[in-house]
Structures are given as C-alpha cells and as structure tokens.
Design a protein around this motif. Sequence first.
Motif, PDB file in Angstrom:
ATOM      1  N   VAL A  62       0.838  -1.207   0.000  1.00 35.99           N
ATOM      2  CA  VAL A  62       0.000   0.000   0.000  1.00 35.99           C
ATOM      3  C   VAL A  62       0.872   1.256   0.000  1.00 35.99           C
TER       4      VAL A  62
ATOM      5  N   ASP B 284      -7.539  -1.575  -1.757  1.00 32.56           N
ATOM      6  CA  ASP B 284      -6.669  -2.391  -0.916  1.00 32.56           C
ATOM      7  C   ASP B 284      -7.354  -3.745  -0.745  1.00 32.56           C
TER       8      ASP B 284
ATOM      9  N   GLY C  48      -1.966  -1.125   6.676  1.00 33.01           N
ATOM     10  CA  GLY C  48      -0.591  -1.361   7.084  1.00 33.01           C
ATOM     11  C   GLY C  48      -0.086  -0.222   7.951  1.00 33.01           C
TER      12      GLY C  48
ATOM     13  N   VAL D  97      -5.859  -6.558   0.136  1.00 31.45           N
ATOM     14  CA  VAL D  97      -4.954  -7.452   0.867  1.00 31.45           C
ATOM     15  C   VAL D  97      -5.760  -8.580   1.537  1.00 31.45           C
ATOM     16  N   ILE D  98      -6.967  -8.256   2.016  1.00 29.39           N
ATOM     17  CA  ILE D  98      -7.826  -9.321   2.568  1.00 29.39           C
ATOM     18  C   ILE D  98      -8.770  -9.886   1.509  1.00 29.39           C
TER      19      ILE D  98
HETATM   20  C1  LIG Z   1      -3.211  -7.002   6.736  1.00 33.34           C
HETATM   21  C2  LIG Z   1      -3.524  -5.803   5.918  1.00 33.34           C
HETATM   22  C3  LIG Z   1      -2.532  -4.915   5.477  1.00 33.34           C
HETATM   23  C4  LIG Z   1      -1.112  -5.018   5.934  1.00 33.34           C
HETATM   24  O1  LIG Z   1      -0.493  -6.181   5.502  1.00 33.34           O
HETATM   25  P1  LIG Z   1       0.803  -6.708   6.296  1.00 33.34           P
HETATM   26  O2  LIG Z   1       1.256  -7.860   5.463  1.00 33.34           O
HETATM   27  O3  LIG Z   1       0.355  -7.075   7.663  1.00 33.34           O
HETATM   28  O4  LIG Z   1       1.785  -5.586   6.294  1.00 33.34           O
HETATM   29  C5  LIG Z   1      -2.902  -3.902   4.620  1.00 33.34           C
HETATM   30  N1  LIG Z   1      -4.171  -3.743   4.225  1.00 33.34           N
HETATM   31  C6  LIG Z   1      -5.155  -4.556   4.630  1.00 33.34           C
HETATM   32  C7  LIG Z   1      -6.543  -4.345   4.146  1.00 33.34           C
HETATM   33  C8  LIG Z   1      -4.866  -5.598   5.517  1.00 33.34           C
HETATM   34  O5  LIG Z   1      -5.856  -6.371   5.981  1.00 33.34           O
END
Ligand SMILES: *Cc1c(COP(=O)(O)O)cnc(C)c1O
Length: 426
Positions: free
Chosen positions: A121, A239, A146, A241-242
Amino acid sequence: MNFDTSKELFDQAVKVMPGGVNSPVRAYGSVGRTPLFIDHAKGSKIYDVDGNEFIDYVCSYGPGILGHAREEVIEAVQKAAVDGLTFGAPTRRETIIAEMIKEMMPSMEVTRLVSSGTEAVMSAIRTARGFTGRDKIIKFKGCYHGHSDGLLVKAGSAALTSSVPDSAGVPEGYTKTTLVALYNNEDSVRELFEENKDEIAALVVEPVAANMGVVPPKPGFLRFLRDITAENGTVLIFDEVITGFRLSLGGAQQYYGIKPDMTTLGKIVGGGMPMAAYGGRKEIMDHVSPVGKVYQAGTLSGNPVATAAGIKTLEILRDDPAIYDRIDASAKKIADALRKQGEKSGQPIWVNQVGSLLCAYFTKDPVVDYDGATSSNMQAFSDYFGYALEHGVYLAPSQYEAMFVSDAHTEEDIRKTCDVLMHACK
Ligand SMILES: *Cc1c(COP(=O)(O)O)cnc(C)c1O
C-alpha cells in the motif's frame, strides 16, 4: 483446558519482545488473557503447545483460505527451497504469478511483487503520487492499510479535514497530506474533493472493510468512489490485501463489478509465505523504477519460495472455483446461527457477513461504519471469545478482526462451531 506451557513460554517471550509478540494483534490483552503458543496446524485445526485442539477461524488473519499445511502447497515450497532460498535476480516464477494475477484481476496489467501488505500500500500510494504529481490522499476511518507513517492517522475531532497521527513516533508532517473520510458516507468524500480540488493523488479503500470487524460497502458506494475519483483525476486504489482471492478469484473488484486503477494484494497471494503485490494500469505502473522515477525496491521481493507457495495456492483456487460457493455457504451458516441466537434470546447481536468473511458485534444497531463497530459491547465480546476458546473454537482476540472461513472447514466443523458460538453468546 490447560494452558500452562503457553503461559511459561509467554513469560519468557515478554522479556525479549515487546508484549511477547511480533505483531500486536497476537496479544490477548483486550480479552484479559495471555496468547496461546502454537505448535502446529493441519487443515481446519490448530494445536497449541499444551496439546489443545481448536477449529481455527483466524487462518493467520487471512492467508489460510485452503486451511493449514495443504499438501500441494507444502510440496511446492519444499521443492523450491531445495533449489535455493533467494538469489537477488529474476526467476521464472515471478513472471508466472504476475501473469496469473493479471488473468484473475484484469485491472492489474502490470504488477510489482513485495513482501508485506504494508509495503504494497505504501508503494502504491507513492506511485499514485508520482503519476499524478499531487500529494494528498484520502483514506477512510476504520480502514487499515498497514503501518506506514502516512497511513497511521485518525480523523481530527474538529473537522474531517484535519488528521493527526494515530501512533507515537509519527511526525505530524507525515500525516498532513492524509485526509480521512467516513466509510459508507458519500457526503464526507464529496466534501474532501470539493475542499481539495485538483490536489488529491489517490483514494485508498478496503472494498469490504475487514479491519473494523466486517463492514460491507453500501449498495452504490464503490460505484460512487469510482465515479468521483475518475471525475477528479484521482487514482482509485482498492486495498484487496484481505479481499483479493477471498471474495472471488478476482477479489472484491470482480465481486462488485468495479474496476480500480490500482490494487494491493497480500495475505492469500503468498499462500502463507511473506509476499504481497501492488499493480494496476500500465500507464500508472510505468512510473515505477527502473522504468519511471518512483523509487521502490526489495532484497527479498518476489522470493522464489514465496512465489512457489503463491502460485500453487492460486492454481488450486483457479482449478476449483466451487471453493467460493463452499466457503461462502459455511460462513453464512455461522452468521445465520448467530442471528438466530440473537433473535431467540433477545440479546443485542449484529452480524455482518460477506463471502467467507464474517463478524458478530454485540450491539442491536446495524454496523455500517467505524462508529458502529466501536459501539459493540467489549465485555460481551471478551466473554464470547473466552467461551469459544475454552470449547475448542479459535477466534481472533479482538472485536475488530474478521472470522475467516477456509475450504478445510468441514460440515462437522461448522456444525460444532455454530453450536459453541450460540452458547458463547449467552
Ligand atoms: C493485513 C492488511 C494490510 C497489511 O499487511 P501486512 O502484510 O500485515 O503488512 C494492509 N491492508 C489490509 C486491508 C490488511 O488487511
């Protein structure tokens, strides 16, 4: 249940690590306990050092969509490790996974691999700034992206437009350019765009907010964000990431049919190894070094073992698309059971569920934003958590984390979980 060995290990750990943990969410402070030390995990089950067995709904906070230690993934990791752990030079697998990502998420025309979601991010935002030549960004209260300096902000109490650091050690100057809007609140976004005309480089959002429990976007909210960013020449960053590879193979952008300019990935993309990614339109990504002037680098980026785990995980998901029907149905069963328990007993319980993500809040009112999420009764959560743990259901020790359902959870696991959690609500 006996937790003696975990307690001993914790006593040792706190002497050499802050709070005994390497990430604060692993601490059990908010539920008045000390953390379990894990020995191993397999499929849907996780085992602590005292030999207790739990059905795991933490799934390492997201990566474990296939459950723990899936044979094909472990085999891919072992094979890759034998050939060397890191080279600092390009390998085939980096291109393969970038191609797979593009195939699954067509908006990611060009991808850069990194090692954590934080890095993804942070780098996406730098790229958006380099691309637009603007400094300001918009994020939402309650969304987590993050721990980079510029994103650890909270909304100032007076006006939405003044944000202040949400962590010690972050200079005020670092957060001056981060504007905070309210999730699911279109007016708060519109206002920021009006007050900062032609100054906003990027708007970053969790398309389903999953770091304040689970808060789905209201119908039309993501479309609104797509339109207002396009009108203002602002880069829309999802984002994921999840949500990436969790809500569907193509993430939330496929699930809701909204195409962002840039996307960040983490968690599932590394199949349990440290890997993350950011990417998007070629025109934007061409600003990243060495092609462009936005500097970003990483010694272990695109690591050969991590790419092996990631590729195998994505292959399994791609080759068995019914996985999503199964895990979504399992999550829905748990959500329905909790809602039924709430109705039957008259206890205040609100459950949000999207796909295989869910969260129970101990409040009567619908939870649609951060203020709603924080209105949950914390003592009730703590009791619920403790009962679940003592009866073999491993939840995250925080009201603000999602429950993650994996494809390793069996019907029997789900039945037992519903039973335990319904009792836990009492
Ligand atoms: C977990 C998470 C992050 C950060 O990822 P890390 O690998 O822990 O640094 C960023 N954005 C979202 C939406 C997350 O859930």
